[in-house]
Design a protein around this motif. Structure first.
Motif: not given
Length: 118
Positions: A12, A16, A19, A21-23, A25-26, A80, A82
Motif C-alpha cells: 500500500y 501511495s 498516487v 489511494l483510499e484503502q 479501493r486499494f 487506478c 495512473y
C-alpha cells in the motif's frame, strides 16, 4: 536468494508514493490483481498450503509469494488510472512471468521441458 515476506501495508505504501489511494479501493484493486495472477499462474502463486481469501484490512496476511510484489504494484497503478500509456500493464505481465519462471525453476528438481517431436 529469496526475498523477505512483504506485508500489505508495504505494498500500500509503494502504491501511495505514486498516487493517493483510499484503502478500500486499494483492497479492491489488490484482490482483482491476485485473482488475475491466480488465473495466469494457479500453481505457484501462494505460499505452500495456504489459500487466498480477499483482504479487507492492512493487517491481513499477504499469502502471495514475495517475488510477485513488483508486478502487483504495477497492476494496481494501472487499475487506478495512473498509467496512461499502458506501460505498467506490460510491466505487470513481464514481472509476473519472471516471478513464475523463478519459482518454477526452484520447484522443477532437474526436470526439463522438451519440445514435442512428431
Amino acid at each position: 536468494m529469496e526475498q523477505a515476506e512483504v506485508t500489505l501495508k508495504e505494498i500500500y505504501e509503494k502504491v501511495s508514493l505514486k498516487v493517493p489511494l483510499e484503502q478500500r479501493r486499494f483492497f479492491n484493486f489488490f484482490n482483482d490483481t491476485v485473482a488475475e495472477l491466480e488465473a495466469l499462474y494457479p500453481d505457484l502463486l501462494f505460499k505452500e498450503g495456504v489459500h487466498f481469501t480477499p483482504v479487507h484490512d492492512l493487517s491481513d496476511e499477504n499469502v502471495v509469494l514475495p517475488l510477485y510484489t513488483p508486478a502487483i504494484v504495477d497492476n494496481i497503478l494501472y487499475l487506478c488510472g495512473y498509467d496512461q500509456q499502458g506501460i505498467f500493464k506490460q510491466e505487470f505481465t513481464r514481472k509476473s512471468r519472471n516471478a513464475y519462471v523463478h519459482y518454477w525453476k526452484n520447484h522443477a528438481h532437474n526436470r526439463r521441458v522438451r519440445r514435442m517431436r512428431w
